[in-house]
Design an enzyme around this catalytic site. Structure first.
Site, PDB file in Angstrom:
ATOM      1  N   GLY A  46      17.821 -26.344  -5.019  1.00  0.00           N
ATOM      2  CA  GLY A  46      18.552 -27.156  -5.982  1.00  0.00           C
ATOM      3  C   GLY A  46      19.029 -26.276  -7.126  1.00  0.00           C
ATOM      4  N   GLN A  51      21.690 -24.374 -15.747  1.00  0.00           N
ATOM      5  CA  GLN A  51      21.045 -23.125 -15.318  1.00  0.00           C
ATOM      6  C   GLN A  51      22.041 -21.985 -15.167  1.00  0.00           C
ATOM      7  OE1 GLN A  51      18.769 -25.178 -11.923  1.00  0.00           O
ATOM      8  NE2 GLN A  51      17.364 -23.551 -12.516  1.00  0.00           N
ATOM      9  N   CYS A  94      10.984 -22.908 -10.177  1.00  0.00           N
ATOM     10  CA  CYS A  94      12.300 -23.076 -10.778  1.00  0.00           C
ATOM     11  C   CYS A  94      12.957 -21.710 -10.893  1.00  0.00           C
ATOM     12  CB  CYS A  94      12.169 -23.703 -12.168  1.00  0.00           C
ATOM     13  SG  CYS A  94      13.749 -23.958 -12.997  1.00  0.00           S
ATOM     14  N   LEU A  95      14.235 -21.651 -10.532  1.00  0.00           N
ATOM     15  CA  LEU A  95      14.949 -20.369 -10.608  1.00  0.00           C
ATOM     16  C   LEU A  95      15.051 -19.883 -12.048  1.00  0.00           C
ATOM     17  CD1 LEU A  95      17.729 -21.199  -7.991  1.00  0.00           C
ATOM     18  CD2 LEU A  95      15.806 -19.615  -7.684  1.00  0.00           C
ATOM     19  N   HIS A 136      13.713 -33.070 -10.519  1.00  0.00           N
ATOM     20  CA  HIS A 136      13.659 -31.755 -11.183  1.00  0.00           C
ATOM     21  C   HIS A 136      15.046 -31.362 -11.701  1.00  0.00           C
ATOM     22  CE1 HIS A 136      12.284 -27.307 -11.076  1.00  0.00           C
ATOM     23  NE2 HIS A 136      13.605 -27.220 -11.201  1.00  0.00           N
TER      24      HIS A 136
HETATM   25  O1  GNR Z   1      14.361 -23.695  -5.456  1.00  0.00           O
HETATM   26  C1  GNR Z   1      13.672 -24.548  -6.029  1.00  0.00           C
HETATM   27  N1  GNR Z   1      12.539 -24.994  -5.420  1.00  0.00           N
HETATM   28  C2  GNR Z   1      11.823 -26.087  -5.892  1.00  0.00           C
HETATM   29  C3  GNR Z   1      10.555 -26.296  -5.349  1.00  0.00           C
HETATM   30  C4  GNR Z   1       9.818 -27.374  -5.766  1.00  0.00           C
HETATM   31  C5  GNR Z   1      10.327 -28.254  -6.682  1.00  0.00           C
HETATM   32  C6  GNR Z   1      11.574 -28.052  -7.233  1.00  0.00           C
HETATM   33  C7  GNR Z   1      12.325 -26.978  -6.825  1.00  0.00           C
HETATM   34  S1  GNR Z   1      13.916 -26.749  -7.501  1.00  0.00           S
HETATM   35  C8  GNR Z   1      14.050 -25.011  -7.372  1.00  0.00           C
HETATM   36  C9  GNR Z   1      15.422 -24.532  -7.798  1.00  0.00           C
HETATM   37  C10 GNR Z   1      15.642 -24.883  -9.244  1.00  0.00           C
HETATM   38  O2  GNR Z   1      15.182 -24.275 -10.169  1.00  0.00           O
HETATM   39  N2  GNR Z   1      16.367 -25.948  -9.484  1.00  0.00           N
HETATM   40  O3  GNR Z   1      16.567 -26.342 -10.757  1.00  0.00           O
HETATM   41 NI    NI Z   2      14.844 -25.660 -11.863  1.00  0.00          NI
END
Ligand code: GNR
Ligand code: NI
Length: 174
Positions: A46, A51, A94-95, A136
């Protein structure tokens, strides 16, 4: 198509509330395409526009397992219109919070209303990983990170490590 740089916390742009899009036009379609390319390359499941430094209510997702057919979702102005009473805990990452993972409790299922890439109103019923991921991403549009769902102790430990990692990355001696 273009890959965009992903902001890493702490960054004031990740704490802002994003603005609704007026309509999904060619500019927003291009943003969605660039965000998907950036997300796949990262890789992630996602990505929210803030971001990549764009404070607009746009998210993209694809939770299809690697090796299976891609299933991209592109959403503008996503709104949670229903959540289940039962919760689920998921080990989130989260990235924008690289290399940190923590269990976050959220509603196990939800319904989301949004504008698709053709500016049409759609609704999606989500459960499991998709429900977690879409919540998220919508959090990002309100300046909320997964670490904001943790105790302040856990959040501050992670934030301090991110600050330290940024200083090291900037070449400042420890
Ligand atoms: O890549 C992502 N993996 C993830 C794993 C568990 C719960 C949420 C995520 S979202 C994240 C990518 C991201 O930071 N999206 O905002
Ligand atoms: Ni995230």
């Amino acid at each position: 198509m273009a890959q965009l740089p992903i902001l890493v916390a702490p960054d004031p742009r990740l704490l802002k509330k994003s603005e609704p899009v007026v309509a999904v036009d060619s500019e927003i379609q291009q943003l969605m395409a660039d965000m998907l390319e950036t997300m796949y390359k990262a890789p992630g499941i996602g990505l929210a526009a803030p971001q990549v430094g764009v404070l607009k209510r746009v998210i993209v997702l694809d939770i299809a397992p690697e090796g299976e057919a891609p299933a991209p979702l592109k959403m503008a102005n996503p709104e949670i219109v229903w959540v289940s009473d039962d919760d689920a805990s998921y080990n989130e990452g989260c990235l924008s919070v690289p290399e940190h993972y923590a269990d976050v409790v959220r509603p196990a299922a939800c319904r989301v209303r949004y504008l698709d890439e053709h500016n049409e109103v759609k609704e999606l019923a989500a459960e499991g990983l998709l429900a977690t991921c879409v919540q998220h991403e919508i959090d990002h549009l309100d300046g909320v990170l997964f670490i904001d769902h943790l105790t302040s102790l856990k959040r501050n430990i992670i934030l301090r490590k991110l600050v330290k990692a940024k200083k090291l990355g900037a070449g400042v001696p420890a």
